[in-house]
Design a protein around this motif. Structure first.
Motif, PDB file in Angstrom:
ATOM      1  N   ASP A  62      35.397  31.768  25.763  1.00 29.56           N
ATOM      2  CA  ASP A  62      36.273  32.496  26.682  1.00 29.56           C
ATOM      3  C   ASP A  62      36.702  33.854  26.140  1.00 29.56           C
ATOM      4  OD1 ASP A  62      36.098  30.465  28.509  1.00 29.56           O
ATOM      5  OD2 ASP A  62      37.964  29.499  27.891  1.00 29.56           O
ATOM      6  N   THR A  63      36.890  33.962  24.839  1.00 30.05           N
ATOM      7  CA  THR A  63      37.319  35.242  24.264  1.00 30.05           C
ATOM      8  C   THR A  63      36.232  36.309  24.416  1.00 30.05           C
ATOM      9  OG1 THR A  63      36.602  34.512  22.077  1.00 30.05           O
ATOM     10  CG2 THR A  63      38.942  34.237  22.627  1.00 30.05           C
ATOM     11  N   ASP A  64      34.942  35.905  24.338  1.00 26.62           N
ATOM     12  CA  ASP A  64      33.849  36.850  24.548  1.00 26.62           C
ATOM     13  C   ASP A  64      33.829  37.341  25.995  1.00 26.62           C
ATOM     14  OD1 ASP A  64      33.069  36.540  21.927  1.00 26.62           O
ATOM     15  OD2 ASP A  64      31.451  35.128  22.393  1.00 26.62           O
ATOM     16  N   ILE A  65      34.091  36.437  26.920  1.00 29.77           N
ATOM     17  CA  ILE A  65      34.120  36.807  28.339  1.00 29.77           C
ATOM     18  C   ILE A  65      35.262  37.784  28.589  1.00 29.77           C
ATOM     19  CG2 ILE A  65      34.466  35.936  30.677  1.00 29.77           C
ATOM     20  CD1 ILE A  65      33.182  33.281  29.674  1.00 29.77           C
ATOM     21  N   THR A  66      36.426  37.491  28.035  1.00 24.16           N
ATOM     22  CA  THR A  66      37.593  38.359  28.210  1.00 24.16           C
ATOM     23  C   THR A  66      37.342  39.735  27.603  1.00 24.16           C
ATOM     24  OG1 THR A  66      39.014  36.412  28.106  1.00 24.16           O
ATOM     25  CG2 THR A  66      40.078  38.549  27.786  1.00 24.16           C
ATOM     26  N   ALA A  67      36.751  39.777  26.419  1.00 22.04           N
ATOM     27  CA  ALA A  67      36.473  41.055  25.759  1.00 22.04           C
ATOM     28  C   ALA A  67      35.456  41.870  26.551  1.00 22.04           C
ATOM     29  CB  ALA A  67      35.968  40.813  24.337  1.00 22.04           C
ATOM     30  N   ALA A  68      34.421  41.226  27.076  1.00 20.52           N
ATOM     31  CA  ALA A  68      33.419  41.936  27.866  1.00 20.52           C
ATOM     32  C   ALA A  68      34.036  42.489  29.144  1.00 20.52           C
ATOM     33  CB  ALA A  68      32.251  41.009  28.195  1.00 20.52           C
ATOM     34  N   TRP A  69      34.879  41.685  29.768  1.00 21.20           N
ATOM     35  CA  TRP A  69      35.530  42.117  31.007  1.00 21.20           C
ATOM     36  C   TRP A  69      36.453  43.310  30.737  1.00 21.20           C
ATOM     37  CZ3 TRP A  69      34.934  40.673  36.004  1.00 21.20           C
ATOM     38  CH2 TRP A  69      35.902  41.092  36.902  1.00 21.20           C
ATOM     39  N   GLY A  85      36.410  45.394  28.140  1.00 23.27           N
ATOM     40  CA  GLY A  85      35.696  46.563  27.622  1.00 23.27           C
ATOM     41  C   GLY A  85      34.706  47.175  28.597  1.00 23.27           C
ATOM     42  N   GLY A  86      34.440  46.486  29.693  1.00 20.01           N
ATOM     43  CA  GLY A  86      33.506  47.019  30.686  1.00 20.01           C
ATOM     44  C   GLY A  86      32.055  46.975  30.248  1.00 20.01           C
ATOM     45  N   HIS A  87      31.720  46.105  29.318  1.00 17.00           N
ATOM     46  CA  HIS A  87      30.324  45.990  28.892  1.00 17.00           C
ATOM     47  C   HIS A  87      29.773  44.632  29.295  1.00 17.00           C
ATOM     48  CE1 HIS A  87      31.487  43.473  25.434  1.00 17.00           C
ATOM     49  NE2 HIS A  87      32.489  44.318  25.263  1.00 17.00           N
ATOM     50  N   ARG A  88      28.476  44.474  29.113  1.00 14.53           N
ATOM     51  CA  ARG A  88      27.804  43.238  29.496  1.00 14.53           C
ATOM     52  C   ARG A  88      28.048  42.130  28.490  1.00 14.53           C
ATOM     53  NH1 ARG A  88      21.848  45.194  31.400  1.00 14.53           N
ATOM     54  NH2 ARG A  88      22.555  46.554  33.071  1.00 14.53           N
ATOM     55  N   LEU A  89      28.150  40.928  29.018  1.00 13.99           N
ATOM     56  CA  LEU A  89      28.303  39.764  28.148  1.00 13.99           C
ATOM     57  C   LEU A  89      26.972  39.440  27.480  1.00 13.99           C
ATOM     58  CD1 LEU A  89      30.178  37.546  27.157  1.00 13.99           C
ATOM     59  CD2 LEU A  89      29.501  36.196  29.126  1.00 13.99           C
ATOM     60  N   ARG A  90      25.910  39.490  28.271  1.00 12.73           N
ATOM     61  CA  ARG A  90      24.561  39.246  27.744  1.00 12.73           C
ATOM     62  C   ARG A  90      23.706  40.459  28.071  1.00 12.73           C
ATOM     63  NH1 ARG A  90      25.483  33.829  30.162  1.00 12.73           N
ATOM     64  NH2 ARG A  90      25.669  32.396  28.423  1.00 12.73           N
ATOM     65  N   ASP A  91      23.143  41.073  27.049  1.00 13.58           N
ATOM     66  CA  ASP A  91      22.263  42.222  27.240  1.00 13.58           C
ATOM     67  C   ASP A  91      20.906  41.885  26.628  1.00 13.58           C
ATOM     68  OD1 ASP A  91      21.042  44.630  27.599  1.00 13.58           O
ATOM     69  OD2 ASP A  91      22.519  45.795  26.488  1.00 13.58           O
ATOM     70  N   GLU A  92      19.952  41.585  27.471  1.00 14.32           N
ATOM     71  CA  GLU A  92      18.631  41.151  27.012  1.00 14.32           C
ATOM     72  C   GLU A  92      17.888  42.234  26.238  1.00 14.32           C
ATOM     73  OE1 GLU A  92      16.885  38.090  27.408  1.00 14.32           O
ATOM     74  OE2 GLU A  92      18.923  37.423  27.783  1.00 14.32           O
TER      75      GLU A  92
END
Length: 90
Positions: A15-22, A24-31
């Motif tokens: 959940d902390t990764d999701i919150t940080a991505a949201w 910061g405006g960046h992607r959670l997963r960037d292939e």
């Protein structure tokens, strides 16, 4: 056109990764920078064959349970660029 069918593991996130991505405006997963681990790779010569293979691979238990995913990727010639549609003829 040739296609690449890839079965990959889905990377777990907290959940902390999701919150940080949201926030910061960046992607959670960037292939492009950190692709998911591949489990299986298959080539197909046309779209129909690629979709048929993808449906077959999607029957694997790990895919059905949501732990893995199947991706169908088009492979273009490196020197070939798709033409952009131009303005309509008048």
């Amino acid at each position: 056109m040739r296609f690449l069918i890839v079965r990959t593991d889905i990377r777990a996130v907290v959940d902390t990764d999701i919150t940080a991505a949201w926030a910061g405006g960046h992607r959670l997963r960037d292939e492009t920078t950190r692709p998911e681990p591949r489990r299986q790779v298959v080539h197909a010569e046309d779209r129909d064959a690629a979709l048929h293979l993808a449906r077959a691979i999607a029957t694997v238990g790990a895919v059905r349970s949501g732990k893995q995913r199947v991706k169908v990727l088009p492979l273009d010639d490196p020197g070939h660029r798709r033409a952009r549609p131009g303005p309509p003829d008048t």
